[in-house]
Design a protein around this motif. Structure first.
Motif, PDB file in Angstrom:
ATOM      1  N   PRO A 112       0.826  -1.212   0.000  1.00 12.10           N
ATOM      2  CA  PRO A 112       0.000   0.000   0.000  1.00 12.10           C
ATOM      3  C   PRO A 112       0.858   1.260   0.000  1.00 12.10           C
ATOM      4  O   PRO A 112       1.942   1.296   0.582  1.00 12.10           O
ATOM      5  CB  PRO A 112      -0.797  -0.115   1.302  1.00 12.10           C
ATOM      6  N   SER A 113       0.342   2.303  -0.654  1.00 12.19           N
ATOM      7  CA  SER A 113       1.007   3.609  -0.615  1.00 12.19           C
ATOM      8  C   SER A 113       0.089   4.676  -0.043  1.00 12.19           C
ATOM      9  O   SER A 113       0.357   5.860  -0.148  1.00 12.19           O
ATOM     10  CB  SER A 113       1.460   4.021  -2.021  1.00 12.19           C
ATOM     11  N   GLY A 114      -1.006   4.260   0.561  1.00  8.53           N
ATOM     12  CA  GLY A 114      -1.987   5.158   1.156  1.00  8.53           C
ATOM     13  C   GLY A 114      -3.225   4.353   1.476  1.00  8.53           C
ATOM     14  O   GLY A 114      -3.310   3.162   1.150  1.00  8.53           O
ATOM     15  N   PRO A 115      -4.228   4.960   2.098  1.00  8.33           N
ATOM     16  CA  PRO A 115      -5.426   4.209   2.490  1.00  8.33           C
ATOM     17  C   PRO A 115      -6.149   3.539   1.332  1.00  8.33           C
ATOM     18  O   PRO A 115      -6.797   2.511   1.518  1.00  8.33           O
ATOM     19  CB  PRO A 115      -6.305   5.279   3.153  1.00  8.33           C
ATOM     20  N   PHE A 116      -6.043   4.116   0.127  1.00  8.06           N
ATOM     21  CA  PHE A 116      -6.737   3.548  -1.029  1.00  8.06           C
ATOM     22  C   PHE A 116      -5.822   3.467  -2.254  1.00  8.06           C
ATOM     23  O   PHE A 116      -6.308   3.388  -3.381  1.00  8.06           O
ATOM     24  CB  PHE A 116      -7.987   4.376  -1.359  1.00  8.06           C
ATOM     25  N   ASN A 117      -4.523   3.483  -2.036  1.00  9.36           N
ATOM     26  CA  ASN A 117      -3.551   3.439  -3.129  1.00  9.36           C
ATOM     27  C   ASN A 117      -2.605   2.263  -2.926  1.00  9.36           C
ATOM     28  O   ASN A 117      -2.477   1.723  -1.828  1.00  9.36           O
ATOM     29  CB  ASN A 117      -2.707   4.725  -3.183  1.00  9.36           C
ATOM     30  N   TRP A 118      -1.902   1.912  -4.006  1.00  4.56           N
ATOM     31  CA  TRP A 118      -0.870   0.883  -3.950  1.00  4.56           C
ATOM     32  C   TRP A 118       0.355   1.370  -4.704  1.00  4.56           C
ATOM     33  O   TRP A 118       0.245   2.175  -5.630  1.00  4.56           O
ATOM     34  CB  TRP A 118      -1.365  -0.425  -4.580  1.00  4.56           C
ATOM     35  N   MET A 119       1.501   0.867  -4.312  1.00  5.03           N
ATOM     36  CA  MET A 119       2.719   1.154  -5.058  1.00  5.03           C
ATOM     37  C   MET A 119       2.600   0.573  -6.467  1.00  5.03           C
ATOM     38  O   MET A 119       1.852  -0.388  -6.692  1.00  5.03           O
ATOM     39  CB  MET A 119       3.931   0.565  -4.340  1.00  5.03           C
ATOM     40  N   PRO A 120       3.320   1.143  -7.445  1.00  6.50           N
ATOM     41  CA  PRO A 120       3.144   0.696  -8.838  1.00  6.50           C
ATOM     42  C   PRO A 120       3.420  -0.784  -9.068  1.00  6.50           C
ATOM     43  O   PRO A 120       2.762  -1.417  -9.894  1.00  6.50           O
ATOM     44  CB  PRO A 120       4.136   1.572  -9.612  1.00  6.50           C
ATOM     45  N   ARG A 121       4.411  -1.368  -8.374  1.00  4.97           N
ATOM     46  CA  ARG A 121       4.698  -2.791  -8.579  1.00  4.97           C
ATOM     47  C   ARG A 121       3.716  -3.614  -7.757  1.00  4.97           C
ATOM     48  O   ARG A 121       3.744  -3.601  -6.534  1.00  4.97           O
ATOM     49  CB  ARG A 121       6.137  -3.113  -8.174  1.00  4.97           C
ATOM     50  N   ARG A 122       2.845  -4.326  -8.442  1.00  2.00           N
ATOM     51  CA  ARG A 122       1.779  -5.064  -7.779  1.00  2.00           C
ATOM     52  C   ARG A 122       1.785  -6.513  -8.243  1.00  2.00           C
ATOM     53  O   ARG A 122       2.162  -6.817  -9.372  1.00  2.00           O
ATOM     54  CB  ARG A 122       0.423  -4.431  -8.098  1.00  2.00           C
ATOM     55  N   ALA A 123       1.330  -7.375  -7.366  1.00  2.00           N
ATOM     56  CA  ALA A 123       1.256  -8.790  -7.721  1.00  2.00           C
ATOM     57  C   ALA A 123       0.262  -9.001  -8.854  1.00  2.00           C
ATOM     58  O   ALA A 123      -0.845  -8.459  -8.836  1.00  2.00           O
ATOM     59  CB  ALA A 123       0.840  -9.606  -6.505  1.00  2.00           C
ATOM     60  N   ARG A 124       0.673  -9.783  -9.822  1.00  2.00           N
ATOM     61  CA  ARG A 124      -0.218 -10.196 -10.906  1.00  2.00           C
ATOM     62  C   ARG A 124      -0.470 -11.688 -10.751  1.00  2.00           C
ATOM     63  O   ARG A 124       0.459 -12.492 -10.843  1.00  2.00           O
ATOM     64  CB  ARG A 124       0.402  -9.884 -12.263  1.00  2.00           C
ATOM     65  N   ALA A 125      -1.717 -12.036 -10.507  1.00  4.21           N
ATOM     66  CA  ALA A 125      -2.080 -13.433 -10.296  1.00  4.21           C
ATOM     67  C   ALA A 125      -2.698 -14.007 -11.559  1.00  4.21           C
ATOM     68  O   ALA A 125      -3.259 -13.276 -12.384  1.00  4.21           O
ATOM     69  CB  ALA A 125      -3.046 -13.558  -9.124  1.00  4.21           C
ATOM     70  N   ARG A 126      -2.610 -15.313 -11.685  1.00  2.00           N
ATOM     71  CA  ARG A 126      -3.203 -15.969 -12.841  1.00  2.00           C
ATOM     72  C   ARG A 126      -3.630 -17.381 -12.464  1.00  2.00           C
ATOM     73  O   ARG A 126      -3.099 -17.991 -11.531  1.00  2.00           O
ATOM     74  CB  ARG A 126      -2.219 -16.021 -14.006  1.00  2.00           C
ATOM     75  N   LEU A 127      -4.594 -17.879 -13.206  1.00  2.00           N
ATOM     76  CA  LEU A 127      -5.043 -19.259 -13.071  1.00  2.00           C
ATOM     77  C   LEU A 127      -4.140 -20.129 -13.928  1.00  2.00           C
ATOM     78  O   LEU A 127      -4.057 -19.953 -15.142  1.00  2.00           O
ATOM     79  CB  LEU A 127      -6.496 -19.376 -13.523  1.00  2.00           C
ATOM     80  N   GLU A 128      -3.451 -21.061 -13.301  1.00  2.00           N
ATOM     81  CA  GLU A 128      -2.541 -21.944 -14.031  1.00  2.00           C
ATOM     82  C   GLU A 128      -3.247 -23.194 -14.542  1.00  2.00           C
ATOM     83  O   GLU A 128      -3.008 -23.653 -15.655  1.00  2.00           O
ATOM     84  CB  GLU A 128      -1.380 -22.364 -13.119  1.00  2.00           C
ATOM     85  N   LYS A 129      -4.093 -23.748 -13.707  1.00  2.00           N
ATOM     86  CA  LYS A 129      -4.803 -24.970 -14.077  1.00  2.00           C
ATOM     87  C   LYS A 129      -6.113 -24.986 -13.323  1.00  2.00           C
ATOM     88  O   LYS A 129      -6.168 -24.673 -12.142  1.00  2.00           O
ATOM     89  CB  LYS A 129      -3.992 -26.212 -13.702  1.00  2.00           C
ATOM     90  N   GLY A 130      -7.170 -25.335 -14.007  1.00  2.00           N
ATOM     91  CA  GLY A 130      -8.444 -25.412 -13.320  1.00  2.00           C
ATOM     92  C   GLY A 130      -9.573 -25.626 -14.289  1.00  2.00           C
ATOM     93  O   GLY A 130      -9.470 -25.307 -15.477  1.00  2.00           O
TER      94      GLY A 130
END
Length: 654
Positions: free
Chosen positions: A500-518
């Motif tokens: 987080p970079s504030g109450p409603f902000n995030w730093m530019p580098r953010r986790a990118r999630a993906r579905l690998e198998k399902g």
């Protein structure tokens, strides 16, 4: 000052060039507004009065069901007695003046500290609530000023022909106007609040129309005109175009319908309708999951959209928006467990547009699914269980539908896989997150919870989210409730996937999630990954979940470099569970009966944390401003092992 400058710098870092230009023009407009103090007279429309809306007419014809009638009567009695409870907080004194209406000083009162926010003597744009030194949360004063707690008493007054109650509610609206001239004080700081107030006013004036004389009508017309003008002048665009813009669009449509003869009514309607159609597709993924990555915010946004479209009339929404509304309701239905509750995922500030009595509405999402089913005339979207509410009448909600089918449902764009069914003799609702952080550049209401899991058994929560707690008044706690360490996933050396970079902000580098198998298969067999640790540790985190005859096996793997430090695999248990550990196994009991056993990875250390103020672990917030102690289970192991398997063992009912 340094905090403020840092916040602005981080905010600018996620803005595109077009937004920067927009913000410059916005600041120029705000500077002009700071000098304005013309009061309500500048919005006067001699001889005008708000038009009762057909949207709320069904509330006023025919008999009400016994539960809804009782709901309205309870709200009316609470109002008469001067009691106000919102966001799990009682206002500290009677809210009424000698005439039985809400006293003007109540509208700026902070119920937690007992102090007052700035009022009519200050421009709304001179109140910097983000860096308020008194550690107050502006959410509380904003909630009361949405005026939604006056709607149910107004409807009750109409059904019981209670003129005294009707005039007390109208007097409360005029009290609000005296305390909050246009553009002045804390209650004009945000367009979302203005949009909300117009929804409340629309239901109130429709219910109380028989008691609104010419003078009262002119006052209320200026209320509508001022709000419509403000919303059109200061729209939430670009990175702010989330649920705030939906509320503003809803307000513009309502203002146009309430004052059809206003010179700008056509423009308000066009602007509002365009945003409602556009935001429907923007704020919900193609699979129907809300892009703010919060079932609560998805429901809240749907409610605003329904009110706005219903106010427009028969030709709304557009075909594309109508289709997306249906998908959104279907997705929200999938998140409902067998008792009609959704897991706490992301932020939940208990926002509701049409309020019954108080903010507590445990099956709110189910009620919104039913409302959407009624609005779209698609009874198959109605949930199997919900609580009665007067919004059912507004949207002609159909009777409860059949119980949802058992099986596995995957939302590839929204990023969730949900397993519903029987395992080890228990009714299971299991959710796995492999989706994005949140909506747009801010991702304001998402949490750093990629690859987290949630579990309810027999309609009762077992593995839970830490929740939201507060927004502005608890800076460090706001951060703690959003970072990875308090969510049911893996952390490396205490780092968060996204920071987080504030109450409603995030730093530019953010986790990118993906579905690998399902796949939508039974038994569940699903895998997801995220790259939130790649920059710092050089690894990708992958989680594989396999259903077994007794529950679920969870395998966490790191691929890439071999990191130093430790990993922690976290499970937060519901507060009413008694949690004990023995020989690498953790058992959670409810009412003396074992619910689940968590088996630690081989060689991992087991720790149970309760109520740790330093780390923020061991807490659960079931509602805004509410904090309960709960057990956080940690499985701690060397990070260089690279692979760990935990198990969730469901205990059969005996």
């Amino acid at each position: 000052m340094l905090r403020r400058l840092g916040w602005y710098a981080r905010r600018l870092a996620v803005m595109e060039r077009g937004e920067i230009r927009h913000r410059i023009h916005e600041q120029i407009a705000r500077r002009a507004a700071r000098r304005e103090n013309g009061g309500w007279v500048q919005f006067a429309m001699p001889g005008a009065r708000p038009v009762p809306l057909p949207l709320f007419a069904p509330l006023l014809t025919g008999d009400l069901s016994a539960p809804v009638a009782a709901q309205l009567a309870i709200a009316a009695e609470a109002f008469r007695s001067g009691k106000l409870r919102l966001l799990n907080r009682d206002w500290p004194q009677t809210i009424l003046d000698g005439a039985g209406s809400v006293a003007p000083e109540v509208w700026t009162l902070d119920p937690v500290s007992g102090t007052s926010w700035p009022g009519a003597d200050v421009s709304a744009f001179d109140i910097d609530f983000r860096f308020e030194g008194g550690h107050r949360d502006v959410k509380y004063v904003a909630e009361a000023n949405r005026l939604h707690f006056l709607a149910a008493p107004a409807i009750h007054a109409r059904h019981t022909e209670d003129a005294t109650l009707a005039h007390a509610v109208l007097g409360s609206l005029f009290s609000w106007m005296r305390a909050n001239p246009p553009g002045r004080g804390v209650n004009w700081y945000s367009g979302i609040e203005a949009g909300y107030r117009l929804a409340s006013l629309a239901s109130i004036v429709t219910a109380l129309d028989p008691w609104i004389d010419g003078a009262a009508g002119e006052k209320l017309a200026s209320f509508v005109a001022a709000h419509g003008t403000w919303l059109a002048r200061f729209p939430s665009l670009f990175s702010s175009a989330n649920n705030h813009l939906v509320a503003e669009a809803m307000g513009l449509v309502l203002a146009a319908r309430l004052l059809p003869d206003h010179p700008h009514a056509t423009g308000w309607l066009t602007q509002g309708r365009g945003h409602l159609d556009g935001r429907t597709c923007a704020l919900f993924h193609e699979d129907g999951v809300g892009q703010e990555q919060s079932p609560a915010y998805a429901a809240f946004t749907l409610e605003m959209l329904l009110i706005g479209f219903a106010a427009i009339g028969a030709d709304a929404p557009s075909p594309a928006a109508r289709e997306r509304l249906g998908k959104a309701a279907a997705a929200l239905n999938a998140f409902l467990d067998d008792e009609g509750h959704v897991p706490l995922i992301g932020d939940d500030d208990q926002s509701r547009v049409l309020l019954a009595h108080g903010s507590a509405e445990p099956r709110y999402a189910a009620s919104i699914c039913a409302a959407t089913a009624g609005f779209l005339q698609r009874p198959e979207l109605a949930p199997a269980i919900r609580d009665p509410h007067w919004r059912d009448i507004v949207f002609a909600a159909p009777p409860p539908g059949p119980a949802p089918s058992d099986g596995t449902t995957t939302f590839p764009q929204g990023g969730y896989t949900i397993r519903r069914g029987d395992i080890a003799g228990r009714r299971v609702h299991f959710t796995f997150d492999h989706g994005p952080l949140g909506f747009g550049a801010l991702a304001a209401h998402g949490h750093a919870d990629a690859l987290s899991v949630w579990l309810s058994l027999d309609g009762r929560p077992v593995l839970v989210d830490a929740g939201t707690y507060l927004y502005h008044s608890e800076g460090e706690n706001r951060r703690r409730f959003r970072v990875t360490a308090v969510h049911n996933t893996l952390t490396i050396s205490g780092a968060s996937q996204s920071e987080p970079s504030g109450p409603f902000n995030w730093m530019p580098r953010r986790a990118r999630a993906r579905l690998e198998k399902g796949a939508d298969s039974v038994p569940l067999d699903v895998s997801g990954s995220h790259d939130g640790y790649r920059k710092r540790f050089g690894v990708i985190h992958r989680r594989d979940i396999a259903e077994t005859a007794y529950g679920f096996d969870i395998t966490d793997r790191l691929t890439g470099a071999t990191p130093d430090g430790e990993v922690e695999i976290v499970f937060l248990l519901a507060p009413d569970l008694v949690v004990t550990a023995h020989d690498g196994r953790v058992t959670a009991r409810r009412d003396g009966r074992a619910e689940i056993t968590l088996a630690a990875p081989e060689g991992a250390c087991v720790e149970i944390i309760r109520g740790d103020d330093i780390s923020g672990r061991g807490f659960h917030s079931p509602g805004f401003g509410v904090l309960e102690e709960a057990a956080t289970v940690l499985f701690r192991a060397p990070a260089n092992a690279m692979r760990w398997r935990s198990s969730i063992v469901l205990n059969p009912v005996t």
